[in-house]
Scaffold this active site. Structure first.
Site, mmCIF file in Angstrom:
data_model
loop_
_atom_site.group_PDB
_atom_site.id
_atom_site.type_symbol
_atom_site.label_atom_id
_atom_site.label_comp_id
_atom_site.label_asym_id
_atom_site.label_seq_id
_atom_site.Cartn_x
_atom_site.Cartn_y
_atom_site.Cartn_z
ATOM 1 N N ASN A 211 34.641 -22.201 77.120
ATOM 2 C CA ASN A 211 34.950 -20.790 76.829
ATOM 3 C C ASN A 211 35.672 -20.176 78.028
ATOM 4 O O ASN A 211 35.883 -20.844 79.041
ATOM 5 C CB ASN A 211 33.676 -20.021 76.472
ATOM 6 C CG ASN A 211 32.676 -20.068 77.604
ATOM 7 O OD1 ASN A 211 32.916 -19.539 78.682
ATOM 8 N ND2 ASN A 211 31.550 -20.739 77.377
ATOM 9 N N ASP A 280 26.548 -22.922 72.869
ATOM 10 C CA ASP A 280 25.409 -23.057 71.962
ATOM 11 C C ASP A 280 25.436 -24.399 71.236
ATOM 12 O O ASP A 280 24.431 -24.827 70.682
ATOM 13 C CB ASP A 280 25.425 -21.930 70.926
ATOM 14 C CG ASP A 280 25.087 -20.589 71.562
ATOM 15 O OD1 ASP A 280 24.214 -20.578 72.452
ATOM 16 O OD2 ASP A 280 25.708 -19.570 71.198
ATOM 17 N N LYS A 290 39.694 -42.116 73.650
ATOM 18 C CA LYS A 290 40.423 -40.957 73.139
ATOM 19 C C LYS A 290 40.539 -41.036 71.614
ATOM 20 O O LYS A 290 40.901 -42.079 71.066
ATOM 21 C CB LYS A 290 41.817 -40.943 73.785
ATOM 22 C CG LYS A 290 42.602 -39.709 73.462
ATOM 23 C CD LYS A 290 43.990 -39.793 74.087
ATOM 24 C CE LYS A 290 44.887 -38.792 73.377
ATOM 25 N NZ LYS A 290 46.285 -39.131 73.492
ATOM 26 N N PHE A 324 21.817 -12.122 79.846
ATOM 27 C CA PHE A 324 22.979 -11.351 79.415
ATOM 28 C C PHE A 324 23.101 -11.471 77.901
ATOM 29 O O PHE A 324 22.535 -12.378 77.286
ATOM 30 C CB PHE A 324 24.259 -11.877 80.080
ATOM 31 C CG PHE A 324 24.551 -11.226 81.405
ATOM 32 C CD1 PHE A 324 23.806 -11.535 82.528
ATOM 33 C CD2 PHE A 324 25.583 -10.299 81.523
ATOM 34 C CE1 PHE A 324 24.067 -10.926 83.742
ATOM 35 C CE2 PHE A 324 25.861 -9.689 82.735
ATOM 36 C CZ PHE A 324 25.103 -10.002 83.846
ATOM 37 N N LYS A 338 17.675 -10.107 71.504
ATOM 38 C CA LYS A 338 17.615 -11.190 72.503
ATOM 39 C C LYS A 338 16.482 -10.950 73.496
ATOM 40 O O LYS A 338 15.827 -11.894 73.947
ATOM 41 C CB LYS A 338 18.955 -11.318 73.232
ATOM 42 C CG LYS A 338 19.956 -12.082 72.381
ATOM 43 C CD LYS A 338 21.300 -12.314 73.013
ATOM 44 C CE LYS A 338 22.135 -13.138 72.020
ATOM 45 N NZ LYS A 338 23.552 -13.019 72.170
ATOM 46 N N LYS A 342 13.931 -14.037 73.416
ATOM 47 C CA LYS A 342 13.974 -14.937 74.574
ATOM 48 C C LYS A 342 12.919 -14.570 75.623
ATOM 49 O O LYS A 342 12.889 -15.162 76.690
ATOM 50 C CB LYS A 342 15.370 -14.919 75.186
ATOM 51 C CG LYS A 342 16.460 -15.268 74.159
ATOM 52 C CD LYS A 342 17.752 -15.717 74.786
ATOM 53 C CE LYS A 342 18.795 -16.000 73.715
ATOM 54 N NZ LYS A 342 19.881 -16.851 74.158
HETATM 55 O O1 PMT Z 1 32.224 -15.236 83.798
HETATM 56 P P1 PMT Z 1 33.009 -13.950 83.615
HETATM 57 O O2 PMT Z 1 34.459 -14.224 83.282
HETATM 58 O O3 PMT Z 1 32.850 -13.029 84.784
HETATM 59 O O4 PMT Z 1 32.425 -13.203 82.343
HETATM 60 C C1 PMT Z 1 31.149 -12.665 82.376
HETATM 61 C C2 PMT Z 1 30.379 -12.928 81.063
HETATM 62 C C3 PMT Z 1 31.036 -12.195 79.929
HETATM 63 C C4 PMT Z 1 30.340 -14.434 80.784
HETATM 64 C C5 PMT Z 1 28.916 -12.397 81.340
HETATM 65 O O5 PMT Z 1 28.962 -11.017 81.577
HETATM 66 C C6 PMT Z 1 28.009 -12.684 80.143
HETATM 67 O O6 PMT Z 1 27.928 -11.933 79.177
HETATM 68 N N1 PMT Z 1 27.272 -13.827 80.194
HETATM 69 C C7 PMT Z 1 26.451 -14.318 79.082
HETATM 70 C C8 PMT Z 1 27.324 -15.027 78.086
HETATM 71 C C9 PMT Z 1 26.529 -15.587 76.923
HETATM 72 O O7 PMT Z 1 26.441 -16.770 76.795
HETATM 73 O O8 PMT Z 1 25.919 -14.659 76.200
HETATM 74 P P2 PMT Z 1 25.029 -15.014 74.870
HETATM 75 O O9 PMT Z 1 24.818 -13.685 74.228
HETATM 76 O O10 PMT Z 1 25.685 -16.087 74.073
HETATM 77 O O11 PMT Z 1 23.692 -15.576 75.465
HETATM 78 C C10 PMT Z 1 22.556 -14.749 75.778
HETATM 79 C C11 PMT Z 1 21.852 -15.255 77.010
HETATM 80 O O12 PMT Z 1 21.312 -16.553 76.748
HETATM 81 C C12 PMT Z 1 22.734 -15.382 78.241
HETATM 82 O O13 PMT Z 1 21.994 -14.977 79.377
HETATM 83 C C13 PMT Z 1 23.037 -16.879 78.286
HETATM 84 O O14 PMT Z 1 23.234 -17.326 79.647
HETATM 85 C C14 PMT Z 1 21.768 -17.476 77.697
HETATM 86 N N2 PMT Z 1 21.966 -18.766 77.002
HETATM 87 C C15 PMT Z 1 22.801 -18.885 75.948
HETATM 88 C C16 PMT Z 1 22.923 -20.094 75.299
HETATM 89 C C17 PMT Z 1 22.184 -21.195 75.754
HETATM 90 N N3 PMT Z 1 22.284 -22.386 75.181
HETATM 91 N N4 PMT Z 1 21.375 -21.050 76.812
HETATM 92 C C18 PMT Z 1 21.243 -19.852 77.439
HETATM 93 O O15 PMT Z 1 20.507 -19.730 78.415
#
Ligand code: PMT
Length: 399
Positions: A211, A280, A290, A324, A338, A342
């Site tokens: 991403n 995810d 390949k 986040f 969330k 979580k």
């Molecule tokens: O890196 P930058 O370019 O500065 O951008 C910042 C950002 C947009 C990436 C950052 O501000 C942000 O939002 N990070 C979280 C991105 C994310 O994966 O969000 P989510 O809503 O999909 O996940 C929710 C939370 O679960 C997050 O804390 C994530 O780290 C966590 N997660 C998600 C999936 C997974 N398999 N394991 C996790 O721990």
């Protein structure tokens, strides 16, 4: 009153050290000065004595106080040491631990934070040996005050001029302010793990799914935590950003690697901040070779990755969990979900549908959602400023 030990070494910029002594004392610092023999070719001890109103030190063996060893006591006395001007010769001696006069003996016998303000001819400055010696000192924690460009005594107009006294005083002021902030911060000495950047999920030896996360948000939070004295572990996916000096850097690629890196260290953390954009899904199988082009469409099967934040929420003991939420619609509602799902203590949401913030931007706009139902909106700004705001909000609440 903070105490400064000023070490003056032998270069023409030594005349600026008189002004520096004056500016430091006027700002309210107590200043003691020591001079090398070469420095005394340019300036006299009497000038520094008159301005600092203190004895000036020039001779290691002139032990005037029988109750102490002068070159040890002097370094211990100071809250900070400034070497200004710092010649190539003194920098070289320091880098290998030579102690053959009052200045170098004192510098070798101290653990007091030391600032180095080089001043020399541009070729001396750029010389590989000088650069190498400066790197050794930087790596050892010396704070360098970069020389400016301008007219040099040797006639060149180039880099090598000692920084102006007023600018040095302001660097020292900032340093003490930062120290003050560290000593009063609730993060001081605490273990905090931050995740940042994207994860990379491999399909075959040349293709992957990832991403647009740049890591900037997570790195900014890690830096802000360092500024408040935390012991920071930064687990990061691939980014273009430089490692944060002093932070424990763990570089990972995939969601699984990030999971393992976080899980292994979780027990020892006081707080975890999950700013990483973790994939995810990951391809169900990684192809050894390949993938060859074929007629028709292509389907790749993905399986779920571990939800790291959820895992931490299920296994936390005393750790404080900051997650986040990156959403493009119903941002607040999803963030609240969330927070519950979580078992986090705070979820920080951002609207990543807005191209001017969030992913791969220098700016962001955030809302912090706390467990007690409180919301704190943080208006659009630089990620570094937002990181400071986030910590300000967490500073008292997290414990
Ligand atoms: O890196 P930058 O370019 O500065 O951008 C910042 C950002 C947009 C990436 C950052 O501000 C942000 O939002 N990070 C979280 C991105 C994310 O994966 O969000 P989510 O809503 O999909 O996940 C929710 C939370 O679960 C997050 O804390 C994530 O780290 C966590 N997660 C998600 C999936 C997974 N398999 N394991 C996790 O721990």
């Amino acid at each position: 009153m903070k105490k400064i030990l000023l070490a003056v070494t032998g270069g023409i910029a030594a005349y600026k050290a008189i002004d520096l002594t004056s500016k430091l004392t006027q700002t309210g610092y107590e200043v003691r000065v020591m001079l090398t023999e070469n420095a005394q070719q340019f300036v006299t001890p009497l000038a520094f004595q008159a301005i600092s109103r203190n004895v000036v030190y020039t001779n290691t063996f002139l032990e005037e106080n029988p109750h102490e060893i002068q070159h040890v006591a002097l370094g211990d006395w100071a809250d900070a040491i400034i070497i200004a001007p710092a010649t190539a010769n003194t920098i070289a001696k320091l880098s290998v631990g030579i102690a053959d006069d009052m200045v170098t003996s004192t510098l070798l016998a101290t653990e007091t934070p030391t600032f180095v303000a080089p001043a020399m001819n541009v070729h001396m400055y750029n010389n590989k040996r000088t650069q190498h010696n400066m790197k050794i000192l930087k790596d050892d924690g010396y704070h360098f005050i970069e020389p400016g460009s301008g007219y040099l005594a040797c006639g060149y107009v180039a880099k090598g001029r000692m920084e102006e006294p007023l600018a040095i005083v302001s660097i020292i002021d900032d340093y003490f302010k930062a120290q003050q902030r560290i000593s009063t911060s609730s993060f001081n000495g605490k273990n905090v793990l931050v995740t940042a950047g994207p994860t990379v999920e491999v399909i075959d030896p040349v293709r992957f799914v990832s991403n647009r996360s740049s890591g900037k948000m997570g790195f900014a939070i890690a830096q802000a935590l360092m500024n408040r004295g935390a012991n920071v572990t930064l687990v990061t996916g691939p980014t273009q950003l430089e490692d944060i000096p002093g932070a424990k850097m763990i570089h990972v690629q995939s969601a699984q690697e990030m999971f393992e890196a976080v899980k292994d260290r979780f027990e020892h953390q006081d707080m975890v901040v999950k700013a990483a954009a973790v994939s995810d899904y990951t391809p169900s199988e990684v192809l050894e070779h390949k993938l060859k082009k074929q007629d028709g469409d292509l389907s790749v099967t993905f399986k779920r990755t571990v939800d790291i934040l959820k895992y931490l929420g299920e296994h936390k003991t005393s750790q404080f969990l900051v997650g986040f939420a990156a959403e493009t619609k119903d941002v607040d509602a999803y963030a609240e979900q969330k927070l519950q799902k979580k078992n986090a203590d705070v979820i920080i949401s951002n609207n990543v549908g807005d191209q001017t913030i969030g992913f791969n931007s220098d700016d962001n706009e955030l809302t912090m959602h706390f467990k007690d139902g409180q919301h704190i909106y943080i208006k659009k700004g630089r990620k570094s400023d937002l990181a400071t705001r986030i910590l300000d909000e967490l500073e008292t609440r997290w414990q």
